[in-house]
Design an enzyme around this catalytic site. Structure first.
Site, PDB file in Angstrom:
ATOM      1  N   ASP A  68       0.869  -1.329   0.136  1.00 48.52           N
ATOM      2  CA  ASP A  68       0.065   0.072   0.089  1.00 48.52           C
ATOM      3  C   ASP A  68       1.091   1.366  -0.092  1.00 48.52           C
ATOM      4  O   ASP A  68       1.829   1.067   0.707  1.00 48.52           O
ATOM      5  CB  ASP A  68      -1.074  -0.097   1.025  1.00 48.52           C
ATOM      6  N   PHE A 148       1.877   7.823 -13.299  1.00 48.51           N
ATOM      7  CA  PHE A 148       0.517   7.940 -13.120  1.00 48.51           C
ATOM      8  C   PHE A 148       0.212   8.552 -11.588  1.00 48.51           C
ATOM      9  O   PHE A 148       1.290   9.030 -11.185  1.00 48.51           O
ATOM     10  CB  PHE A 148      -0.083   6.265 -12.939  1.00 48.51           C
ATOM     11  N   GLY A 149      -1.179   8.556 -11.294  1.00 50.42           N
ATOM     12  CA  GLY A 149      -1.447   9.130 -10.029  1.00 50.42           C
ATOM     13  C   GLY A 149      -0.783  10.715  -9.911  1.00 50.42           C
ATOM     14  O   GLY A 149      -0.983  11.644 -10.855  1.00 50.42           O
ATOM     15  N   TYR A 150      -0.132  11.013  -8.819  1.00 50.03           N
ATOM     16  CA  TYR A 150       0.463  12.490  -8.297  1.00 50.03           C
ATOM     17  C   TYR A 150       1.785  12.542  -9.058  1.00 50.03           C
ATOM     18  O   TYR A 150       2.329  13.607  -8.814  1.00 50.03           O
ATOM     19  CB  TYR A 150       0.664  12.513  -7.013  1.00 50.03           C
ATOM     20  N   ASP A 151       2.392  11.615  -9.946  1.00 47.98           N
ATOM     21  CA  ASP A 151       3.707  11.751 -10.701  1.00 47.98           C
ATOM     22  C   ASP A 151       3.901  13.265 -11.215  1.00 47.98           C
ATOM     23  O   ASP A 151       5.067  13.811 -11.095  1.00 47.98           O
ATOM     24  CB  ASP A 151       3.809  10.776 -11.667  1.00 47.98           C
ATOM     25  N   HIS A 176       9.795   5.202  -3.895  1.00 44.73           N
ATOM     26  CA  HIS A 176       9.353   4.486  -2.793  1.00 44.73           C
ATOM     27  C   HIS A 176       8.971   2.983  -3.021  1.00 44.73           C
ATOM     28  O   HIS A 176       9.605   2.084  -2.181  1.00 44.73           O
ATOM     29  CB  HIS A 176       8.021   5.308  -2.268  1.00 44.73           C
ATOM     30  N   ARG A 177       8.505   2.558  -4.031  1.00 43.77           N
ATOM     31  CA  ARG A 177       7.951   1.392  -4.348  1.00 43.77           C
ATOM     32  C   ARG A 177       9.144   0.499  -4.715  1.00 43.77           C
ATOM     33  O   ARG A 177       9.363  -0.499  -4.129  1.00 43.77           O
ATOM     34  CB  ARG A 177       6.911   1.126  -5.579  1.00 43.77           C
TER      35      ARG A 177
END
Ligand code: IMP
Length: 192
Positions: A68, A148-151, A176-177
């Site tokens: 997550d 994607f997302g907040y990139d 992070h990932r």
């Protein structure tokens, strides 16, 4: 060794499989007959990762890991955090999420933020947690079209570009990932 990655996202699964030695075979949720969405109802990233990994272990009997991720913004006391996917409401809308964040930060001087990924692994009756963090800042407007997302509005420390202006490989090396998966892979490789 066969282990389930509790995700319905095929791209994530392929990405992680490529980092693992051949002796570790990843199974998707589909491959074990789990079609349902596992609800992410915990109040923390670790809690949600544990919830998903535990669900697979209890319902299907497999060793499993789940992840997550959240974006934690200092000036907003860690918001959106565990609610990053649905910050602007349901259904998930990345553009609306970014606009909400930019508007909340309009008058704030401190634009520091970090992405955090937590992975929970259930292996042979024990549970392990791995964490990866990437520090940076929230830009004043979107830059770039990748990712994607907040990139487009996140610029990692030490770089002049946003995540959305990097290749997948460049982002993966510092993200992070990427860091959390690196810790998981090192651990699993040592188990063989
Ligand atoms: P998930 O736990 O990987 O599904 O991530 C939850 C939410 O965090 C996503 O829906 C995105 O909004 C955001 N997010 C996660 N990872 C990233 C990333 O690498 N870049 C930008 N946004 C991300």
């Amino acid at each position: 060794m066969k282990i389930v990655f509790a995700t319905h996202n095929h791209n994530k699964l392929v990405e992680v499989q490529q980092l693992l030695p051949e002796s570790i075979e990843l199974l998707s949720l589909g491959e074990i007959g789990c079609q349902e969405e596992i609800a992410e109802t915990a109040a923390t990233l670790a809690g949600n990762a544990q919830l998903k990994a535990n669900y697979v272990m209890q319902q299907y009997g497999y060793d499993c890991f789940a992840d997550d991720t959240g974006l934690e913004v200092t000036a907003l006391n860690g918001e959106p955090g565990v609610y990053s996917a649905r910050y602007a409401g349901e259904p998930t809308d990345a553009e609306a999420n970014m606009q909400k964040l930019l508007s909340k930060l309009k008058d704030k001087k401190d634009r520091s933020a970090q992405f955090k990924t937590v992975i929970a692994l259930n292996l042979k009756g024990k549970q392990y947690l791995f964490e990866g963090v990437c520090q940076g800042e929230i830009l004043h407007e979107k830059q770039g079209t990748e990712g994607f997302g907040y990139d487009p509005i996140f610029k990692p420390h030490g770089y002049d570009v946003s995540f959305a202006e990097m290749t997948l490989a460049e982002k993966g090396a510092i993200s992070h990932r990427g860091r959390a998966v690196g810790a998981l892979v090192a651990f699993l490789t040592n188990q063989l």
